[in-house]
Design an enzyme around this catalytic site. Structure first.
Site, mmCIF file in Angstrom:
data_model
loop_
_atom_site.group_PDB
_atom_site.id
_atom_site.type_symbol
_atom_site.label_atom_id
_atom_site.label_comp_id
_atom_site.label_asym_id
_atom_site.label_seq_id
_atom_site.Cartn_x
_atom_site.Cartn_y
_atom_site.Cartn_z
ATOM 1 N N GLN A 221 39.984 33.791 39.840
ATOM 2 C CA GLN A 221 41.180 34.055 39.054
ATOM 3 C C GLN A 221 42.362 34.440 39.925
ATOM 4 O O GLN A 221 43.477 34.554 39.423
ATOM 5 C CB GLN A 221 40.909 35.202 38.064
ATOM 6 C CG GLN A 221 39.887 34.893 37.004
ATOM 7 C CD GLN A 221 39.555 36.105 36.148
ATOM 8 O OE1 GLN A 221 38.396 36.469 36.017
ATOM 9 N NE2 GLN A 221 40.544 36.733 35.542
ATOM 10 N N PHE A 252 36.710 36.014 32.663
ATOM 11 C CA PHE A 252 36.709 37.281 31.925
ATOM 12 C C PHE A 252 37.024 38.501 32.794
ATOM 13 O O PHE A 252 36.689 39.625 32.429
ATOM 14 C CB PHE A 252 35.370 37.495 31.212
ATOM 15 C CG PHE A 252 34.881 36.306 30.453
ATOM 16 C CD1 PHE A 252 35.592 35.807 29.368
ATOM 17 C CD2 PHE A 252 33.714 35.656 30.818
ATOM 18 C CE1 PHE A 252 35.149 34.692 28.665
ATOM 19 C CE2 PHE A 252 33.255 34.546 30.122
ATOM 20 C CZ PHE A 252 33.981 34.057 29.041
ATOM 21 N N GLU A 256 38.218 38.037 39.369
ATOM 22 C CA GLU A 256 39.488 38.531 39.914
ATOM 23 C C GLU A 256 39.289 39.096 41.312
ATOM 24 O O GLU A 256 40.059 38.827 42.221
ATOM 25 C CB GLU A 256 40.084 39.588 38.990
ATOM 26 C CG GLU A 256 41.466 40.047 39.422
ATOM 27 C CD GLU A 256 42.160 40.921 38.389
ATOM 28 O OE1 GLU A 256 43.195 41.535 38.746
ATOM 29 O OE2 GLU A 256 41.699 40.999 37.240
ATOM 30 N N ARG A 334 44.610 52.109 32.321
ATOM 31 C CA ARG A 334 44.805 51.348 31.083
ATOM 32 C C ARG A 334 43.954 51.909 29.946
ATOM 33 O O ARG A 334 44.353 51.837 28.778
ATOM 34 C CB ARG A 334 44.508 49.860 31.300
ATOM 35 C CG ARG A 334 44.919 48.978 30.132
ATOM 36 C CD ARG A 334 44.807 47.509 30.460
ATOM 37 N NE ARG A 334 45.963 46.984 31.141
ATOM 38 C CZ ARG A 334 46.967 46.323 30.553
ATOM 39 N NH1 ARG A 334 46.961 46.163 29.236
ATOM 40 N NH2 ARG A 334 47.968 45.850 31.260
ATOM 41 N N ALA A 539 45.417 40.298 32.791
ATOM 42 C CA ALA A 539 46.316 41.135 31.982
ATOM 43 C C ALA A 539 46.901 40.376 30.792
ATOM 44 O O ALA A 539 47.943 40.766 30.264
ATOM 45 C CB ALA A 539 47.430 41.735 32.842
ATOM 46 N N GLU A 741 43.223 38.799 25.917
ATOM 47 C CA GLU A 741 42.435 40.024 25.817
ATOM 48 C C GLU A 741 42.441 40.697 24.442
ATOM 49 O O GLU A 741 41.403 41.202 24.000
ATOM 50 C CB GLU A 741 42.920 41.033 26.869
ATOM 51 C CG GLU A 741 42.631 40.611 28.285
ATOM 52 C CD GLU A 741 43.296 41.529 29.304
ATOM 53 O OE1 GLU A 741 42.563 42.173 30.072
ATOM 54 O OE2 GLU A 741 44.540 41.605 29.323
#
Length: 788
Positions: A221, A252, A256, A334, A539, A741
């Site tokens: 990603q 998902f 990343e 977050r 994000a 998301e």
């Protein structure tokens, strides 16, 4: 033999606005045909270069231990072994950590080393086949001295083992408001982690080039981060590393940062051996080596009035982060940002504890901490309702943020951002009506009174999810658009495709801007040599960022074409109109293809770079104040379940969802994202259980022991709709909203519905302590607790 076509199947979707595949057309994913026919190429499908080596990473089977001795002679002498790599072979930096340099690529080297979790990389074997590499690795002789291991959140909190000092967000006078509240409750909810379980495992292919050059094909990603980590490990500049990603078989969040290790290892193997090198984790290795969604322990204390309106609340959020930082600090931030969900909290204190444990470093997962924060507040709302004998929906409504357009002071978040776009009240009102929530709740209550063994439950939960990277500098994107002289278009941008339909949506944007059929737009692999310095596709900002960057590039080319033809026709540029397949001004008209050819002959540039940086956002982490999000996405779900009070077995009976995607760029893709997100969220909270033994070894590392939702887990009745009044008040691409998301958190309604069913058990005086995942064992335990 039938050979599947490799080119994109031409869209048969009806033309919308005069062109095929225009914005808001429900066209299929650009690779849908390839996916279903097997023609889509993933990393492992790329023809293996001649003389390619295969790499296997040997990992620790200890949670925390000192390496006393290591003998790799038998590994090196094994058949078909080309090389054995340890940290001593790394010419650059021995680190693959994405933010903090605390994640070594290899632990083992001269002088031993210390392993900090099961699955940590020790060394790598390069061989002519993967089987040979794996067999050779098994012959290593390593002696350990076990060290005390911190495995759980409870262990870490007791030992004060944290990655950083506790972080706080605060607003109002919590202590005074708590004391003045007519009612108070305390509680705890424990929330498990989640395996990404992407269908395509971690994979990478590295080919060495001239000088220091190396080209990487990988499933990531974040191609730019791969570029940086490979360059760092090899000790070469970024411009020597080219990373290309055509598609991933799911991500998902698990691709990343988790891809840093395998890509850096194959790049090192390629450069040291001068041969191409390839790696592909098998499922067991993938699940053992890679990080998961963070599991959380959330303690809460809440004060509220007789209507259920929250006056004060304290959250203590503790997360198991693992042995290194990875992205845990931002993820835990977050979780704090979403501890309010859709509710105004006038006096609030959120304490966050980022626990360092001797387990794999947990990482990004769809929602990035937000879902865990939301579960905490939704549990609080339900417990308040139970305490007051009210319908939880009634308590939710009295706590909602002030509606968009109303004058109120009930619109400030715990991090001091004004909520200016709240539409949750409208969405909930429509969903209550369309789902028949009120009548069904009454019917379920009556049914439960006449049933002793089976109990049904229903819950409506809302979602408010902030859109933007909270690290402000990441909110930027680039794109590259070429128009060739035959009128065909080449599109490239910094986003990556993992099945979510990003490439399709951005191609639609380009087609719309030039008023050509989408078949004229060629989607090309993400490549660091074309668009540099990209942010991760994460994000939920992939379309927002890359779509706007592509739009910017299109507008630049379009302006040149307009200025050129306006001068040629002797009209003003504002009189030029792009129509489907043509350009017109009054009686003057020219086809798009002819205009492009004519502009080329006049030496007009038909290529442009585009760039976009999200406006308005800012975040001061030290003060805990700012506007970290450009806007919020909203949605709500009603879930109905039934449980067997003798076994804990449960079923999802019906789901109703209404979700806001703004002005949808592609309703077909958006509906798929909504349904898939809900299913993944429901799986996280019900069936997907990660289990480590007391030695820190993951025992649920295959489909046989880790249960993701399947088609049979889908509710017999699912009613899913896009909110037709949605429109992003902010200037996003065609006023759309992110959809990657936010739908996952709609699955929280399933956990709350199960709690509602358990709460209906006979003789219950306290709200059920049902932790997640709510497996049959946990449901049965919660039911049994009510009988004691």
């Amino acid at each position: 033999m039938t050979v599947a076509p490799t080119s994109r199947k031409k869209s048969t979707a009806p033309r919308a606005g005069g062109i095929r595949g225009a914005v808001s057309s429900p066209i299929a994913h650009d690779s849908a045909y390839k996916h279903t026919s097997g023609a889509a190429l993933y990393v492992d499908d790329i023809p293996t270069p001649e003389n390619c080596s295969h790499v296997y990473i040997a990992v620790s089977d200890r949670a925390h231990a000192k390496i006393i001795s290591a003998d790799l002679d038998a590994v090196r002498a094994a058949p078909d072994v080309v090389a054995v790599l340890t940290k001593d072979d790394i010419p650059g930096k021995n680190d693959v950590g994405p933010v903090v340099s605390d994640d070594p690529m290899f632990v083992l080297g001269k002088g031993g080393g210390v392993v900090e979790c099961e699955g940590q990389a020790l060394f790598a074997v390069v061989a002519t086949t993967m089987d040979a590499a794996r067999a050779a690795a098994a012959s290593a002789k390593i002696t350990y001295e076990d060290l005390p291991a911190i495995l759980t959140i409870d262990d870490a909190m007791a030992a004060k083992s944290l990655l950083e000092p506790p972080y706080k967000m605060k607003r109002g006078d919590v202590k005074r408001a708590m004391l003045a509240s007519p009612h108070q409750l305390k509680g705890r909810v424990e929330i498990g982690g989640q395996e990404h379980f992407y269908l395509e495992g971690q994979a990478a292919l590295a080919t060495p080039g001239e000088d220091d050059d190396v080209t990487i094909y990988c499933s990531s990603q974040h191609p730019t981060e791969i570029q940086h980590k490979v360059a760092s490990v090899l000790g070469i500049p970024y411009n020597a590393v080219t990373v290309e990603v055509r598609r991933m078989g799911g991500g998902f969040g698990g691709k990343e940062t988790n891809g840093n290790l395998p890509t850096a290892v194959v790049a090192l193997a390629a450069k040291l051996t001068g041969r191409p090198a390839k790696i592909r984790y098998d499922r067991d290795d993938d699940m053992i080596i890679t990080g998961k969604r963070h599991d959380f322990r959330i303690d809460y204390q809440v004060g509220f009035d007789h209507a259920g309106c929250i006056q004060a609340i304290i959250f203590d959020q503790a997360a198991r982060c693992g042995h290194s930082h990875d992205l845990s600090l931002s993820i835990c931030d977050r979780a704090m940002f979403h501890a309010d969900n859709c509710y105004y909290l006038p006096n609030v204190l959120i304490n966050s504890y980022r626990c360092k444990t001797n387990t794999v470093s947990n990482t990004a997962f769809r929602g990035f901490g937000g879902p865990q924060g939301m579960v905490g507040i939704e549990r609080v709302i339900d417990e308040i309702a139970f305490h007051l004998g009210k319908d939880p929906l009634e308590v939710r409504r009295v706590n909602f943020y002030a509606a968009k357009g109303t004058v109120s002071d009930r619109n400030v978040t715990p991090y001091h951002m004004n909520v200016e776009d709240c539409v949750i009240d409208k969405i909930v009102d429509e969903l209550v009506a369309s789902s028949g929530y009120a009548s069904r709740r009454r019917e379920i209550a009556h049914w439960n009174k006449n049933q002793s063994l089976l109990k049904r439950g229903i819950a409506l939960t809302p979602v408010k999810f902030g859109i933007s990277f909270t690290a402000t500098h990441l909110n930027q994107a680039g794109a590259l658009v070429h128009i060739y002289t035959d009128g065909s278009i080449h599109l490239n941008h910094g986003g990556t495709e993992m099945g979510q339909g990003l490439f399709t949506k951005i191609a639609q944007i380009v087609a719309e801007e030039f008023q050509v059929d989408i078949d004229r737009v060629k989607i090309t692999p993400t490549n660091t040599g074309k668009v540099p310095n990209t942010s991760a596709t994460a994000a939920s900002a992939g379309t927002d960022l890359n779509g706007m960057a592509a739009l910017d590039a299109c507008k630049k080319i379009k302006k040149r074409l307009i200025d050129f033809i306006a001068a040629d026709w002797n009209v003003k540029p504002k009189e030029i109109t792009f129509l489907p397949g043509s350009i017109q001004s009054g009686k003057n008209k020219i086809s798009f293809d002819d205009l492009v050819a004519k502009a080329y002959m006049a030496r007009i540039s038909l290529s442009a770079n585009g760039f976009y940086a999200t406006p308005k956002i800012k975040w001061d982490r030290k003060k805990g104040i700012g506007r970290p999000f450009f806007y919020f996405a909203y949605g709500a779900a009603v879930s109905e379940v039934v449980i067997d009070t003798l076994t804990g077995e449960n079923r999802l009976l019906r789901v109703d969802i209404l979700h806001d995607v703004g002005k949808s760029l592609n309703p077909a893709i958006d509906l798929g994202q909504i349904e898939g997100g809900f299913a993944q969220g429901a799986g996280w909270l019900t069936t997907e259980e990660l289990w480590w033994d007391d030695r820190g070894r993951l025992k649920t590392h295959a489909p046989s022991t880790y249960k993701i939702p399947t088609a049979s887990d889908r509710a017999p009745e699912m009613n899913i709709a896009i909110w037709d009044r949605g429109r992003n008040p902010e200037e996003t691409v065609y006023r759309s909203k992110a959809v990657g998301e936010p739908p996952l958190m709609l699955g929280i309604s399933v956990l709350m519905a199960l709690s509602d069913a358990v709460a209906s058990s006979n003789g219950r005086e306290a709200y059920p302590s049902l932790d997640a995942p709510a497996t049959p064992e946990r449901v049965l335990r919660a039911v049994s607790d009510g009988w004691e």
